[in-house]
Design an enzyme around this catalytic site. Structure first.
Site, PDB file in Angstrom:
ATOM      1  N   LEU A   1      -2.337  13.114  89.927  1.00  9.21           N
ATOM      2  CA  LEU A   1      -1.223  11.476  89.997  1.00  9.21           C
ATOM      3  C   LEU A   1      -0.756  10.680  89.353  1.00  9.21           C
ATOM      4  O   LEU A   1      -0.632  11.151  87.754  1.00  9.21           O
ATOM      5  CB  LEU A   1      -1.968  10.395  90.393  1.00  9.21           C
ATOM      6  CG  LEU A   1      -3.579  10.562  91.008  1.00  9.21           C
ATOM      7  CD1 LEU A   1      -5.070   9.976  91.758  1.00  9.21           C
ATOM      8  CD2 LEU A   1      -3.156  10.509  92.826  1.00  9.21           C
ATOM      9  N   ASP A   2       0.889  10.514  89.589  1.00  8.91           N
ATOM     10  CA  ASP A   2       1.706   9.817  88.745  1.00  8.91           C
ATOM     11  C   ASP A   2       1.037   8.894  88.100  1.00  8.91           C
ATOM     12  O   ASP A   2      -0.122   8.157  88.389  1.00  8.91           O
ATOM     13  CB  ASP A   2       2.411   9.130  89.308  1.00  8.91           C
ATOM     14  CG  ASP A   2       3.292  10.080  90.573  1.00  8.91           C
ATOM     15  OD1 ASP A   2       3.773  11.139  89.989  1.00  8.91           O
ATOM     16  OD2 ASP A   2       4.188   9.600  90.803  1.00  8.91           O
ATOM     17  N   LYS A   3       1.605   8.661  86.431  1.00 10.20           N
ATOM     18  CA  LYS A   3       1.218   7.634  86.111  1.00 10.20           C
ATOM     19  C   LYS A   3       0.519   6.403  86.597  1.00 10.20           C
ATOM     20  O   LYS A   3      -0.431   5.118  85.867  1.00 10.20           O
ATOM     21  CB  LYS A   3       1.895   7.368  84.815  1.00 10.20           C
ATOM     22  CG  LYS A   3       1.514   6.041  83.931  1.00 10.20           C
ATOM     23  CD  LYS A   3       2.206   6.182  82.717  1.00 10.20           C
ATOM     24  CE  LYS A   3       2.257   4.628  81.636  1.00 10.20           C
ATOM     25  NZ  LYS A   3       3.591   4.512  80.337  1.00 10.20           N
TER      26      LYS A   3
END
Length: 233
Positions: free
Chosen positions: A53-55
């Site tokens: 998942l993106d930050k």
């Protein structure tokens, strides 16, 4: 403590907070907190992330607890046996539902072998609109700002796919510093009293990599989503 959504002898899933990196990366060298290290310390076992998942994205993040489980889980993901469902707040009012079928170019810093195979890869995302909002916030030539809560289901797994696809249909995700509109993001952050990428991994459905049993893991959106004046449903 990271919220644990599911755990057995082979897998553990957490509700990742927005703003937390999954693991160390040269793209954010100044960061010192990572989900992998925090979860390892919390449960006292090594963990292997089986997807990313993106930050800025919150929600369901799955890890394996052994190298064998990590390999089996990777096979399940690569064979398209996984259904991911996301919630996002976007600018404007998209159609009630649709399919975004738009190839995406590999990002320059994507070193994965699967990404190197093709410079431009097919990418498809289904979406449906859940709610429409009109906010008393002037933007451009408009006296108000339109936003919408949408559900996103990626049918392929390209990097930043949902963010890039939402931009492609001219409905960028609110808070997306790369693919959205900076002035609007800042205005909405000030109005809401919170700055974040408004993208949440709501659920993950897959056969258990080792037993084959159906597995569905969910993470309801956090309390901060109540800042949006959503209509009752």
């Amino acid at each position: 403590m990271l919220p644990i959504l599911y755990q057995d002898d082979d897998l553990v899933a957490i509700d990742k907070p927005a703003g937390l990196l999954v693991h160390r990366t040269g793209l954010d060298a100044g960061e010192t907190r990572f989900a992998v290290q925090l979860l390892h310390a919390q449960i006292g076992r090594p963990v292997w992330p089986v997807h990313r998942l993106d930050k800025g994205t919150s929600g369901v993040l799955l890890f394996a607890l052994t190298a064998g489980a990590a390999s089996a889980a990777s096979s399940v993901f690569e064979s398209n046996q996984v259904t991911k469902t996301y919630r996002a707040m976007v600018r404007g009012w998209p159609p009630p539902a649709g399919l975004i079928d738009h190839p995406l170019r590999r990002l320059p810093d994507d070193a994965r072998a699967s990404a190197r195979a093709l410079d431009v890869q097919p990418a498809r995302t289904r979406f449906r609109t859940l709610a429409q909002l009109t906010l008393p916030l002037p933007y451009g030539d408009h006296a108000e700002t339109r936003c919408a809560l949408i559900e996103l289901t990626p049918l392929t797994g390209r990097r930043h796919q949902l963010r890039r696809h939402c931009k492609h249909i001219a409905h960028p995700i609110v808070g997306d510093a790369t693919h959205g509109k900076g002035p609007l993001n800042r205005a909405l952050a000030a109005w809401l009293g919170l700055q974040r990428l408004w993208l949440h991994a709501l659920s993950l459905e897959l056969p258990h990599p080792l037993t084959g049993a159906p597995l569905r893991i969910t993470a309801p959106p956090g309390d901060e989503w109540q800042r949006w004046p959503l209509p009752p449903h």
